[in-house]
Design a protein around this motif. Structure first.
Motif, PDB file in Angstrom:
ATOM      1  N   PHE A   1      -9.282   5.045  48.079  1.00  0.00           N
ATOM      2  CA  PHE A   1      -7.935   5.509  47.734  1.00  0.00           C
ATOM      3  C   PHE A   1      -7.095   5.967  48.918  1.00  0.00           C
ATOM      4  O   PHE A   1      -5.966   6.398  48.738  1.00  0.00           O
ATOM      5  CB  PHE A   1      -8.034   6.607  46.672  1.00  0.00           C
ATOM      6  N   SER A   2      -7.650   5.872  50.121  1.00  0.00           N
ATOM      7  CA  SER A   2      -6.826   6.108  51.306  1.00  0.00           C
ATOM      8  C   SER A   2      -6.466   4.778  51.958  1.00  0.00           C
ATOM      9  O   SER A   2      -6.045   4.740  53.108  1.00  0.00           O
ATOM     10  CB  SER A   2      -7.568   6.994  52.313  1.00  0.00           C
ATOM     11  N   THR A   3      -6.598   3.713  51.197  1.00  0.00           N
ATOM     12  CA  THR A   3      -6.329   2.376  51.707  1.00  0.00           C
ATOM     13  C   THR A   3      -5.038   1.817  51.105  1.00  0.00           C
ATOM     14  O   THR A   3      -4.452   2.399  50.190  1.00  0.00           O
ATOM     15  CB  THR A   3      -7.488   1.422  51.367  1.00  0.00           C
ATOM     16  N   ALA A   4      -4.643   0.665  51.609  1.00  0.00           N
ATOM     17  CA  ALA A   4      -3.392   0.042  51.163  1.00  0.00           C
ATOM     18  C   ALA A   4      -3.445  -0.411  49.709  1.00  0.00           C
ATOM     19  O   ALA A   4      -2.406  -0.611  49.077  1.00  0.00           O
ATOM     20  CB  ALA A   4      -3.054  -1.144  52.065  1.00  0.00           C
ATOM     21  N   SER A   5      -4.641  -0.574  49.165  1.00  0.00           N
ATOM     22  CA  SER A   5      -4.759  -0.999  47.763  1.00  0.00           C
ATOM     23  C   SER A   5      -5.116   0.160  46.838  1.00  0.00           C
ATOM     24  O   SER A   5      -5.415  -0.040  45.663  1.00  0.00           O
ATOM     25  CB  SER A   5      -5.835  -2.088  47.632  1.00  0.00           C
ATOM     26  N   GLY A   6      -5.078   1.386  47.369  1.00  0.00           N
ATOM     27  CA  GLY A   6      -5.505   2.548  46.586  1.00  0.00           C
ATOM     28  C   GLY A   6      -4.740   2.731  45.293  1.00  0.00           C
ATOM     29  O   GLY A   6      -5.318   3.076  44.268  1.00  0.00           O
ATOM     30  N   LEU A   7      -3.422   2.489  45.318  1.00  0.00           N
ATOM     31  CA  LEU A   7      -2.605   2.669  44.114  1.00  0.00           C
ATOM     32  C   LEU A   7      -3.043   1.741  42.998  1.00  0.00           C
ATOM     33  O   LEU A   7      -3.137   2.151  41.833  1.00  0.00           O
ATOM     34  CB  LEU A   7      -1.132   2.434  44.446  1.00  0.00           C
ATOM     35  N   TYR A   8      -3.342   0.496  43.325  1.00  0.00           N
ATOM     36  CA  TYR A   8      -3.719  -0.479  42.298  1.00  0.00           C
ATOM     37  C   TYR A   8      -5.075  -0.133  41.685  1.00  0.00           C
ATOM     38  O   TYR A   8      -5.242  -0.175  40.462  1.00  0.00           O
ATOM     39  CB  TYR A   8      -3.776  -1.889  42.907  1.00  0.00           C
ATOM     40  N   VAL A   9      -6.040   0.209  42.534  1.00  0.00           N
ATOM     41  CA  VAL A   9      -7.365   0.580  42.033  1.00  0.00           C
ATOM     42  C   VAL A   9      -7.270   1.832  41.163  1.00  0.00           C
ATOM     43  O   VAL A   9      -7.888   1.919  40.102  1.00  0.00           O
ATOM     44  CB  VAL A   9      -8.346   0.805  43.203  1.00  0.00           C
ATOM     45  N   LEU A  10      -6.475   2.800  41.608  1.00  0.00           N
ATOM     46  CA  LEU A  10      -6.303   4.039  40.845  1.00  0.00           C
ATOM     47  C   LEU A  10      -5.698   3.765  39.479  1.00  0.00           C
ATOM     48  O   LEU A  10      -6.166   4.307  38.466  1.00  0.00           O
ATOM     49  CB  LEU A  10      -5.411   4.998  41.646  1.00  0.00           C
ATOM     50  N   ASP A  11      -4.679   2.934  39.434  1.00  0.00           N
ATOM     51  CA  ASP A  11      -4.001   2.640  38.173  1.00  0.00           C
ATOM     52  C   ASP A  11      -4.962   2.012  37.167  1.00  0.00           C
ATOM     53  O   ASP A  11      -5.005   2.395  35.996  1.00  0.00           O
ATOM     54  CB  ASP A  11      -2.818   1.711  38.439  1.00  0.00           C
ATOM     55  N   ILE A  12      -5.744   1.054  37.620  1.00  0.00           N
ATOM     56  CA  ILE A  12      -6.700   0.383  36.723  1.00  0.00           C
ATOM     57  C   ILE A  12      -7.781   1.351  36.264  1.00  0.00           C
ATOM     58  O   ILE A  12      -8.100   1.449  35.070  1.00  0.00           O
ATOM     59  CB  ILE A  12      -7.340  -0.829  37.434  1.00  0.00           C
TER      60      ILE A  12
ATOM     61  N   ALA B   1     -16.214  12.595  47.592  1.00  0.00           N
ATOM     62  CA  ALA B   1     -15.174  12.554  48.617  1.00  0.00           C
ATOM     63  C   ALA B   1     -15.246  11.263  49.417  1.00  0.00           C
ATOM     64  O   ALA B   1     -14.210  10.649  49.726  1.00  0.00           O
ATOM     65  CB  ALA B   1     -15.309  13.766  49.542  1.00  0.00           C
ATOM     66  N   ALA B   2     -16.461  10.828  49.742  1.00  0.00           N
ATOM     67  CA  ALA B   2     -16.618   9.605  50.534  1.00  0.00           C
ATOM     68  C   ALA B   2     -16.088   8.389  49.775  1.00  0.00           C
ATOM     69  O   ALA B   2     -15.343   7.563  50.330  1.00  0.00           O
ATOM     70  CB  ALA B   2     -18.098   9.402  50.888  1.00  0.00           C
ATOM     71  N   ILE B   3     -16.462   8.264  48.505  1.00  0.00           N
ATOM     72  CA  ILE B   3     -15.977   7.147  47.687  1.00  0.00           C
ATOM     73  C   ILE B   3     -14.458   7.223  47.551  1.00  0.00           C
ATOM     74  O   ILE B   3     -13.758   6.211  47.650  1.00  0.00           O
ATOM     75  CB  ILE B   3     -16.648   7.181  46.299  1.00  0.00           C
ATOM     76  N   SER B   4     -13.964   8.426  47.329  1.00  0.00           N
ATOM     77  CA  SER B   4     -12.524   8.626  47.168  1.00  0.00           C
ATOM     78  C   SER B   4     -11.771   8.178  48.415  1.00  0.00           C
ATOM     79  O   SER B   4     -10.764   7.467  48.335  1.00  0.00           O
ATOM     80  CB  SER B   4     -12.257  10.109  46.885  1.00  0.00           C
ATOM     81  N   LEU B   5     -12.263   8.579  49.572  1.00  0.00           N
ATOM     82  CA  LEU B   5     -11.590   8.241  50.826  1.00  0.00           C
ATOM     83  C   LEU B   5     -11.655   6.746  51.113  1.00  0.00           C
ATOM     84  O   LEU B   5     -10.696   6.150  51.614  1.00  0.00           O
ATOM     85  CB  LEU B   5     -12.213   9.029  51.971  1.00  0.00           C
ATOM     86  N   VAL B   6     -12.776   6.116  50.788  1.00  0.00           N
ATOM     87  CA  VAL B   6     -12.939   4.681  51.056  1.00  0.00           C
ATOM     88  C   VAL B   6     -11.958   3.854  50.231  1.00  0.00           C
ATOM     89  O   VAL B   6     -11.314   2.928  50.738  1.00  0.00           O
ATOM     90  CB  VAL B   6     -14.390   4.236  50.772  1.00  0.00           C
TER      91      VAL B   6
ATOM     92  N   THR C   1      -4.282  -6.864  45.536  1.00  0.00           N
ATOM     93  CA  THR C   1      -5.653  -7.243  45.864  1.00  0.00           C
ATOM     94  C   THR C   1      -6.306  -6.041  46.532  1.00  0.00           C
ATOM     95  O   THR C   1      -5.670  -5.000  46.735  1.00  0.00           O
ATOM     96  CB  THR C   1      -5.690  -8.464  46.798  1.00  0.00           C
ATOM     97  N   VAL C   2      -7.573  -6.151  46.887  1.00  0.00           N
ATOM     98  CA  VAL C   2      -8.259  -5.057  47.562  1.00  0.00           C
ATOM     99  C   VAL C   2      -8.051  -5.188  49.062  1.00  0.00           C
ATOM    100  O   VAL C   2      -8.543  -6.120  49.688  1.00  0.00           O
ATOM    101  CB  VAL C   2      -9.759  -5.039  47.223  1.00  0.00           C
ATOM    102  N   ASP C   3      -7.284  -4.270  49.612  1.00  0.00           N
ATOM    103  CA  ASP C   3      -6.982  -4.232  51.041  1.00  0.00           C
ATOM    104  C   ASP C   3      -7.518  -2.911  51.586  1.00  0.00           C
ATOM    105  O   ASP C   3      -7.002  -1.842  51.257  1.00  0.00           O
ATOM    106  CB  ASP C   3      -5.473  -4.340  51.255  1.00  0.00           C
ATOM    107  N   LEU C   4      -8.560  -2.957  52.406  1.00  0.00           N
ATOM    108  CA  LEU C   4      -9.223  -1.756  52.887  1.00  0.00           C
ATOM    109  C   LEU C   4      -8.612  -1.201  54.177  1.00  0.00           C
ATOM    110  O   LEU C   4      -9.242  -0.390  54.859  1.00  0.00           O
ATOM    111  CB  LEU C   4     -10.721  -2.023  53.091  1.00  0.00           C
ATOM    112  N   LYS C   5      -7.403  -1.610  54.492  1.00  0.00           N
ATOM    113  CA  LYS C   5      -6.709  -1.039  55.646  1.00  0.00           C
ATOM    114  C   LYS C   5      -6.425   0.434  55.375  1.00  0.00           C
ATOM    115  O   LYS C   5      -5.802   0.804  54.380  1.00  0.00           O
ATOM    116  CB  LYS C   5      -5.394  -1.782  55.880  1.00  0.00           C
ATOM    117  N   VAL C   6      -6.900   1.307  56.267  1.00  0.00           N
ATOM    118  CA  VAL C   6      -6.754   2.743  56.067  1.00  0.00           C
ATOM    119  C   VAL C   6      -5.320   3.179  56.356  1.00  0.00           C
ATOM    120  O   VAL C   6      -4.738   2.788  57.370  1.00  0.00           O
ATOM    121  CB  VAL C   6      -7.726   3.520  56.976  1.00  0.00           C
ATOM    122  N   VAL C   7      -4.760   3.972  55.446  1.00  0.00           N
ATOM    123  CA  VAL C   7      -3.416   4.518  55.609  1.00  0.00           C
ATOM    124  C   VAL C   7      -3.560   5.969  56.055  1.00  0.00           C
ATOM    125  O   VAL C   7      -3.935   6.839  55.272  1.00  0.00           O
ATOM    126  CB  VAL C   7      -2.628   4.436  54.293  1.00  0.00           C
TER     127      VAL C   7
END
Length: 513
Positions: free
Chosen positions: A378-389, A371-376, A147-153
């Motif tokens: 893909f630096s989160t806990a759901s970044g891998l899933y969003v990137l894959d899709i 960069a701002a969109i990327s950080l918002v 799911t979309v989890d915006l917790k910053v890693v």
């Protein structure tokens, strides 16, 4: 050279020589996909036998389409939208479609480079311990439910910030001092580092078994359409063709440059690096299989699994594994940076041409929001899933589709192939004759149409990756459709004052041949 042409070169920037252009083009073509994607695709599609459809795809599709991209940029002296607009005003939307694709790629590509940067340092003391998969997924990326989890890693955020600061600096500095110099330095470093990795891998126990698995041909696969489709897909993926990069780079080269010869060098260098990657990766996988007492096919993974799970496992078990790890992940970082700057340059060049902005302003206007969109996301806990899709749908229904449309429009609607061939033949060491028009106007579009339709059928029948429907709709189909729509929204905007959509005057003083 006329004053107008000279001032245009100064305003847009240019590569100082053919050598710098070739290094920059190779830097764009040689990216993350060469290192982790090609070995897996080749193994899954016949091993040594895959080299036959791969070479057919290279010479019958990859190089001819690369020549088309070069012809558009070199003839019309502009970014992708400006080159298409100068060819035909209604065709401008295709160029902006390509710009949108590049922006999308940039925002997620930086994340993988950041992972590789962090893993370069993880390799020194094999920080992942005995379970590379759990470390990557849970400890490093901190992934949870799909799911979309915006917790910053934080462990991802910091290297991403470093990557973006480096890339923004390169983009602001300019074409020659930024992109050109980066490529001239980075590509030899990349080749030397990866060559050292390959040599070290060849001396690992079990390396011969890995190479046997990689090269042993399964001739029966040559009768399968999917194998040929995979070969064409790999060539388009790895050569960076069809989405504006090579059009933009070719516009920075002098008129008297041998573009067909340059394109051949770029294409062969890219494929040679892929073959080198296959040798190094499978030698290492053979070692891993022997150490675990299993067959090679039980340790082969593609994509993220190969780079961040399988290879760390190898590094942890091999004598001198830290050196292998540093070389492997440093190679990913260098290859990724050179490709990312080429992707961003498509967007920066288009914005500069359209709105008459200075280089620093245009670079900042493009790179900072990216960069701002990327950080918002893909630096989160759901970044891998969003990137894959996003990666899957932008590649399958962005790059392939716009490439097919651009060729059909140029070849059949505008019937521009003869004039483009004449332009390339003026200084080209390889003459583009009837064979080129046949391939670009017929064979390649048909191959791409097959790939696109097959991918569409597969993704409609089976939701990609088992992800929730809403995530696929938003980050998959939605993203692929949005870049197309953006093209038709941006195209009607008036060009900057002074930009001529007429055919540009020839620049007879170009880069050295």
């Amino acid at each position: 050279m006329s004053t107008d042409v000279r001032s245009e070169k100064v305003r847009r920037g240019a590569f100082s020589s053919r050598k710098v252009f070739i290094f920059a083009a190779i830097g764009s073509a040689v990216g993350l996909g060469n290192i982790w994607r090609f070995p897996y695709v080749a193994y899954e599609n016949g091993g040594g036998a895959f080299l036959i459809p791969y070479l057919v795809a290279l010479f019958c599709a990859g190089l001819p389409f690369l020549y088309l991209d070069y012809a558009l940029g070199h003839r019309f002296r502009g970014s992708a939208p400006l080159s298409f607009a100068r060819l035909s005003r209604p065709a401008e939307a295709i160029g902006w479609w390509q710009v949108g694709i590049c922006f999308m790629i940039a925002v997620y590509y930086a994340a993988v480079i950041a992972w590789a940067l962090r893993y370069t340092f993880f390799s020194v003391n094999t920080a992942w311990g005995d379970d590379a998969e759990t470390f990557f997924m849970k400890d490093f990326l901190q992934t949870g439910d799909v799911t979309v989890d915006l917790k910053v890693v934080a462990g991802v955020l910091v290297p991403m910030v470093i990557v973006w600061l480096a890339v923004i600096l390169i983009m602001v500095v300019g074409v020659e001092k930024g992109i050109g110099l980066t490529s001239v330095v980075a590509i030899p470093v990349l080749v030397l580092a990866f060559l050292a990795l390959v040599i070290r891998s060849l001396f690992l126990p079990g390396a011969a078994e890995g190479l046997e698995a990689f090269f042993t041909p399964d001739w029966s696969t040559l009768t399968h359409g999917g194998v040929w489709a995979a070969a064409f897909g790999q060539i388009f993926f790895s050569l960076s063709i069809g989405f504006g990069i090579m059009i933009t780079y070719a516009s920075y080269v002098g008129r008297d440059t041998d573009m067909t010869g340059s394109g051949t060098v770029v294409g062969l260098a890219n494929s040679s690096f892929e073959l080198l990657a296959g040798i190094g990766v499978f030698a290492a996988l053979g070692f891993m299989a022997q150490s675990q007492g299993v067959a090679v096919d039980e340790v082969v993974q593609g994509g993220v699994g190969l780079a961040f799970i399988t290879f760390p496992t190898i590094i942890g078990e091999a004598t001198g594994g830290a050196l292998i790890g540093v070389l492997f992940f440093a190679s990913l970082v260098v290859a990724g940076i050179t490709s990312l700057v080429s992707v961003l340059e498509v967007v920066v060049s288009a914005v500069r041409d359209k709105f008459d902005l200075s280089r620093p302003v245009a670079a900042a206007a493009v790179s900072i929001p990216a960069a701002a969109i990327s950080l918002v996301f893909f630096s989160t806990a759901s970044g891998l899933y969003v990137l894959d899709i996003l990666d899957h749908f932008i590649n399958q229904f962005g790059i392939l589709l716009v490439a097919m449309v651009s060729m059909v429009v140029v070849a059949w609607s505008l019937r521009a192939l003869p004039q483009l061939a004449d332009h390339m033949n003026q200084h080209g060491s390889i003459q583009l004759l009837f064979w080129w028009r046949l391939l670009v106007g017929g064979v390649v579009p048909i191959a791409l149409a097959y790939l696109a339709l097959d991918s569409f059928r597969t993704d409609v029948e089976t939701p990609y990756g088992g992800y929730p429907t809403w995530m696929i709709a938003l980050f998959g189909w939605g993203a692929a459709a949005s870049v197309m729509v953006a093209g038709y929204i941006l195209a009607p905007i008036r060009w900057r004052r002074g930009t001529s959509l007429d055919l540009p005057v020839d620049d007879t003083e170009g880069a050295e041949r």
